[in-house]
Design a protein around this motif. Structure first.
Motif, PDB file in Angstrom:
ATOM      1  N   LEU A   1       0.960  -1.112  -0.075  1.00  0.00           N
ATOM      2  CA  LEU A   1      -0.017   0.036   0.043  1.00  0.00           C
ATOM      3  C   LEU A   1       0.899   1.171  -0.112  1.00  0.00           C
ATOM      4  N   ASN A   2       2.004   1.058   0.722  1.00  0.00           N
ATOM      5  CA  ASN A   2       2.810   2.507   0.781  1.00  0.00           C
ATOM      6  C   ASN A   2       3.429   2.660  -0.628  1.00  0.00           C
ATOM      7  N   PHE A   3       3.957   1.705  -1.282  1.00  0.00           N
ATOM      8  CA  PHE A   3       4.312   2.008  -2.696  1.00  0.00           C
ATOM      9  C   PHE A   3       3.320   2.570  -3.334  1.00  0.00           C
ATOM     10  N   ALA A   4       2.147   1.843  -3.684  1.00  0.00           N
ATOM     11  CA  ALA A   4       1.021   2.205  -4.671  1.00  0.00           C
ATOM     12  C   ALA A   4       0.369   3.427  -4.060  1.00  0.00           C
ATOM     13  N   LEU A   5       0.215   3.985  -2.923  1.00  0.00           N
ATOM     14  CA  LEU A   5      -0.277   5.398  -2.551  1.00  0.00           C
ATOM     15  C   LEU A   5       0.839   6.323  -2.559  1.00  0.00           C
ATOM     16  N   ALA A   6       2.010   5.941  -2.480  1.00  0.00           N
ATOM     17  CA  ALA A   6       3.065   7.094  -2.505  1.00  0.00           C
ATOM     18  C   ALA A   6       3.213   7.542  -3.952  1.00  0.00           C
TER      19      ALA A   6
ATOM     20  N   GLY B   1       2.683  15.788  -7.778  1.00  0.00           N
ATOM     21  CA  GLY B   1       4.084  16.159  -8.063  1.00  0.00           C
ATOM     22  C   GLY B   1       5.160  16.496  -7.139  1.00  0.00           C
ATOM     23  N   TRP B   2       4.563  16.084  -5.772  1.00  0.00           N
ATOM     24  CA  TRP B   2       5.468  16.191  -4.382  1.00  0.00           C
ATOM     25  C   TRP B   2       6.638  15.382  -4.501  1.00  0.00           C
ATOM     26  N   ASN B   3       7.491  15.599  -3.370  1.00  0.00           N
ATOM     27  CA  ASN B   3       8.602  14.746  -3.262  1.00  0.00           C
ATOM     28  C   ASN B   3       8.358  13.447  -2.858  1.00  0.00           C
ATOM     29  N   LEU B   4       9.180  12.367  -3.382  1.00  0.00           N
ATOM     30  CA  LEU B   4       8.680  11.085  -3.091  1.00  0.00           C
ATOM     31  C   LEU B   4       8.677  10.598  -1.706  1.00  0.00           C
ATOM     32  N   ALA B   5       9.633  11.008  -0.972  1.00  0.00           N
ATOM     33  CA  ALA B   5       9.704  10.648   0.611  1.00  0.00           C
ATOM     34  C   ALA B   5       8.359  11.399   0.966  1.00  0.00           C
ATOM     35  N   LEU B   6       7.833  12.598   0.803  1.00  0.00           N
ATOM     36  CA  LEU B   6       6.565  13.032   1.542  1.00  0.00           C
ATOM     37  C   LEU B   6       5.508  12.221   1.012  1.00  0.00           C
ATOM     38  N   CYS B   7       5.431  11.548  -0.097  1.00  0.00           N
ATOM     39  CA  CYS B   7       4.237  11.016  -0.364  1.00  0.00           C
ATOM     40  C   CYS B   7       4.412   9.392   0.286  1.00  0.00           C
ATOM     41  N   PHE B   8       5.634   8.966   0.656  1.00  0.00           N
ATOM     42  CA  PHE B   8       5.723   7.808   1.258  1.00  0.00           C
ATOM     43  C   PHE B   8       5.013   7.920   2.686  1.00  0.00           C
ATOM     44  N   LEU B   9       5.817   8.927   3.394  1.00  0.00           N
ATOM     45  CA  LEU B   9       4.919   9.446   4.411  1.00  0.00           C
ATOM     46  C   LEU B   9       3.419   9.347   4.477  1.00  0.00           C
ATOM     47  N   LEU B  10       2.766  10.167   3.921  1.00  0.00           N
ATOM     48  CA  LEU B  10       1.539  10.313   3.700  1.00  0.00           C
ATOM     49  C   LEU B  10       0.935   9.103   3.592  1.00  0.00           C
ATOM     50  N   SER B  11       1.213   8.024   2.713  1.00  0.00           N
ATOM     51  CA  SER B  11       0.706   6.839   2.749  1.00  0.00           C
ATOM     52  C   SER B  11       1.047   5.949   3.807  1.00  0.00           C
TER      53      SER B  11
END
Length: 164
Positions: free
Chosen positions: A69-74, A82-92
């Motif tokens: 889920l983290n990979f798919a959601l991030a 278009g945000w930074n990938l690290a922030l996207c993983f944190l949100l997921s």
């Protein structure tokens, strides 16, 4: 119509019959209270099992779905925003924690219901009340038979003749 022991209603019953009837009814009462306690404990066990199941599901979701889920959601958040990938993983990760938290709260509500259940306490109180009533029960006083001196000599002589 007849009494529980089979004798007709209104007929004089012996003390033995009365005692047997009372013993039978008391035994039935105790068996019924035990059956009630078992049913209430069974219901409490079902509630406990439901809460344990929900907590286990919450843990399984958190544990096994995090990587996928983290990979798919991030990557979905990154594509959308278009945000930074690290922030996207944190949100997921936070989304997964939120889902697991909601399931854990639901499981906790069920657990509290199982703990608050007063089933065994109600049965114990009922049995104590029954025992208290039975301890206070007293037989009806019987009139004392007249003393031997108060009886007429003819009555004493009739008894003496019948016993010889």
């Amino acid at each position: 119509m007849s009494a529980p022991d089979g004798s007709p209603v209104g007929a004089e019953r012996s003390i033995g019959q009365l005692f047997a009837s009372a013993t039978t009814e008391l035994s039935a009462l105790v068996h019924d209270e035990i059956a009630l306690a078992k049913a209430q404990l069974r219901q409490d066990a079902k509630r406990g099992a439901a809460s344990g199941s929900l907590l286990a599901v919450a843990g399984a979701i958190l544990l096994f779905s995090l990587p996928m889920l983290n990979f798919a959601l991030a990557y979905g958040i990154r594509t959308w925003s278009g945000w930074n990938l690290a922030l996207c993983f944190l949100l997921s990760f936070l989304a997964n924690v939120l889902v697991a938290g909601v399931l854990a709260l639901i499981g906790r509500v069920f657990m509290k219901k199982a703990q608050k259940s007063k089933g065994p306490q109600k049965v114990a109180a009922s049995m104590k009340e029954t025992a208290g009533v039975l301890q206070k029960a007293k037989p009806h006083p019987r009139p004392a038979p007249p003393a031997l001196e108060d009886r007429s000599p003819a009555a004493i002589e009739a008894v003496a003749r019948s016993s010889s």
